[in-house]
Scaffold this motif. Structure first.
Motif, short mmCIF file in Angstrom:
data_model
loop_
_atom_site.label_atom_id
_atom_site.label_comp_id
_atom_site.label_asym_id
_atom_site.label_seq_id
_atom_site.Cartn_x
_atom_site.Cartn_y
_atom_site.Cartn_z
N CYS A 1 -2.16 8.57 -5.25
CA CYS A 1 -1.16 9.61 -5.41
C CYS A 1 -1.76 10.92 -5.91
O CYS A 1 -2.59 10.93 -6.81
CB CYS A 1 -0.10 9.13 -6.39
SG CYS A 1 1.20 10.33 -6.66
N ALA A 2 -1.33 12.04 -5.32
CA ALA A 2 -1.82 13.35 -5.74
C ALA A 2 -0.71 14.18 -6.39
O ALA A 2 -0.94 15.31 -6.79
CB ALA A 2 -2.39 14.10 -4.56
N GLY A 3 0.48 13.63 -6.49
CA GLY A 3 1.58 14.36 -7.13
C GLY A 3 1.85 13.82 -8.52
O GLY A 3 1.01 13.15 -9.11
N ASN A 4 3.03 14.12 -9.04
CA ASN A 4 3.40 13.59 -10.35
C ASN A 4 4.07 12.24 -10.20
O ASN A 4 4.81 12.02 -9.24
CB ASN A 4 4.34 14.57 -11.07
CG ASN A 4 3.65 15.90 -11.30
OD1 ASN A 4 2.45 15.95 -11.55
ND2 ASN A 4 4.40 16.99 -11.18
N LYS B 1 0.84 -1.20 0.00
CA LYS B 1 0.00 0.00 0.00
C LYS B 1 0.87 1.24 0.00
O LYS B 1 1.71 1.40 0.87
CB LYS B 1 -0.92 0.03 1.24
CG LYS B 1 -2.21 -0.75 1.06
CD LYS B 1 -2.96 -0.88 2.36
CE LYS B 1 -3.84 0.34 2.63
NZ LYS B 1 -4.72 0.11 3.80
N LEU B 2 0.64 2.10 -0.99
CA LEU B 2 1.43 3.31 -1.10
C LEU B 2 0.51 4.51 -1.26
O LEU B 2 -0.34 4.53 -2.15
CB LEU B 2 2.37 3.20 -2.31
CG LEU B 2 3.12 4.47 -2.76
CD1 LEU B 2 4.04 4.98 -1.67
CD2 LEU B 2 3.92 4.18 -4.04
N SER B 3 0.64 5.50 -0.37
CA SER B 3 -0.12 6.73 -0.60
C SER B 3 0.83 7.91 -0.41
O SER B 3 1.62 7.94 0.54
CB SER B 3 -1.33 6.83 0.33
OG SER B 3 -0.92 6.76 1.66
N CYS B 4 0.76 8.85 -1.35
CA CYS B 4 1.68 9.96 -1.26
C CYS B 4 1.10 11.24 -1.83
O CYS B 4 0.22 11.22 -2.69
CB CYS B 4 2.97 9.62 -1.98
SG CYS B 4 2.69 9.27 -3.69
N ALA B 5 1.58 12.36 -1.30
CA ALA B 5 1.12 13.67 -1.74
C ALA B 5 2.18 14.38 -2.57
O ALA B 5 1.92 15.39 -3.19
CB ALA B 5 0.75 14.52 -0.54
N LEU C 1 -4.23 1.64 -9.09
CA LEU C 1 -3.73 3.01 -9.02
C LEU C 1 -4.83 4.03 -9.24
O LEU C 1 -5.59 3.94 -10.20
CB LEU C 1 -2.63 3.21 -10.07
CG LEU C 1 -2.17 4.65 -10.37
CD1 LEU C 1 -1.54 5.29 -9.15
CD2 LEU C 1 -1.18 4.66 -11.53
N LYS C 2 -4.93 5.00 -8.32
CA LYS C 2 -5.81 6.16 -8.51
C LYS C 2 -4.93 7.38 -8.41
O LYS C 2 -4.24 7.59 -7.42
CB LYS C 2 -6.89 6.23 -7.42
CG LYS C 2 -8.15 5.50 -7.77
CD LYS C 2 -9.33 5.98 -6.93
CE LYS C 2 -10.61 5.27 -7.32
NZ LYS C 2 -11.14 4.41 -6.27
N HIS C 3 -4.97 8.21 -9.46
CA HIS C 3 -3.99 9.27 -9.53
C HIS C 3 -4.55 10.55 -10.15
O HIS C 3 -5.24 10.52 -11.16
CB HIS C 3 -2.82 8.76 -10.39
CG HIS C 3 -1.83 9.83 -10.70
ND1 HIS C 3 -1.68 10.33 -11.97
CD2 HIS C 3 -0.98 10.50 -9.91
CE1 HIS C 3 -0.74 11.27 -11.94
NE2 HIS C 3 -0.30 11.39 -10.71
#
Length: 288
Positions: A57-60, A38-42, A71-73
């Protein structure tokens, strides 16, 4: 084998290499030769030769030769080499060499955001391959793709013909031609098509999921959908089986043809069976 490390909470920039059950990051991440459940990052993420499970992920994102199970991005994604995935949802800009996944989705489902007909924020480039492409936001299919099934619930544009096995349209569409085994168009306004070519073409004012649709891998639910009783204009329809209503055409040509309510057809050609509703207008009928 490498043992599974536990959890990482990272606020600053971090480089990771190894096996992790959960990674939460607010800064920038560099991930190499890793497996992360599980990976979540800003922040921004660079991923090389890694396997990621649930990924938010909310970044690039910059990826290379990696696999993403779910993946939700939102942001921009740049993938080099062959990247693969299960369900991949992209909202924004995508630049890929080759992305090959089971379900590829443009935009988030249940978008409360009003869809603009020319959403400048969406631009895809490269080669995309998927069992199912789900369109839930504006898109222009001006990139290279290989989709077995296409389901449109938003605004879909294409300057060249769309080719796939199964095509389901429930919203706005602007395309010169669709060529597919099974084509379903729900009647409403804002549909512009010149030609439909396939084995089985249906144009109806409501949709009831059939076995084929239910078996397509997707995240969109299998519910009934009501259209608008608007006339859909399609210049030519050519298929083995045709079942249409609320349709205006110059030519409808097939083996087994059903012309339903409120169709206005100049010429109907059929080779096997034909049924015409009393509420339809047909100028000329030719038995092939």
């Amino acid at each position: 084998g490498t043992s599974m490390r536990s959890r990482v909470m990272a606020l600053g920039d971090r480089s990771l290499c190894g096996n992790y059950s959960s990674v939460k990051a607010a800064g920038n991440l560099e991930i190499t030769d890793s497996t992360i459940k599980k990976l979540s990052c800003a922040g921004d993420v660079t991923i090389t030769k890694s396997k990621i499970g649930k990924f938010r992920c909310a970044g690039n994102i910059e990826g290379d030769a990696s696999y993403f199970a779910d993946l939700k991005h939102a942001g921009s994604i740049n993938l080099k080499g062959v990247c693969q995935g299960g369900t991949i949802t992209i909202k924004g800009v995508a630049l890929v060499d080759l992305l090959d996944c089971k379900i590829l989705r443009n935009g988030f489902i249940g978008n409360r955001v009003k869809v603009m007909s020319s959403d400048e924020g969406v631009s895809w480039n490269g080669s995309f391959k998927a069992d199912t492409f789900e369109n839930t936001s504006f898109i222009n299919l001006d990139f290279e793709y290989d989709f077995k099934s296409i389901i449109n619930v938003s605004v879909l544009h294409s300057k060249k013909e769309i080719i796939c096995e199964n095509f389901y349209n429930f919203n706005e569409l602007n395309v010169p031609e669709i060529n597919g085994e099974n084509i379903f168009i729900l009647t409403r306004d804002e549909i512009k098509i010149n030609q439909l070519v396939g084995s089985n073409v249906i144009i109806q004012s409501q949709f009831t999921p059939d076995k084929l649709y239910r078996n397509i891998p997707k995240s969109i639910s299998n519910k009934k959908i009501a259209g608008e009783k608007n006339i859909v204009k399609v210049k030519n329809i050519e298929a083995d089986k045709i079942h249409i209503e609320y349709t205006k055409s110059d030519l409808v040509s097939g083996q087994d043809v059903i012309i339903g309510d409120l169709c206005i057809i100049d010429r109907v050609e059929y080779s096997n069976r034909l049924r015409i509703s009393d509420k339809a207008v047909v100028n000329e009928v030719i038995k092939l």
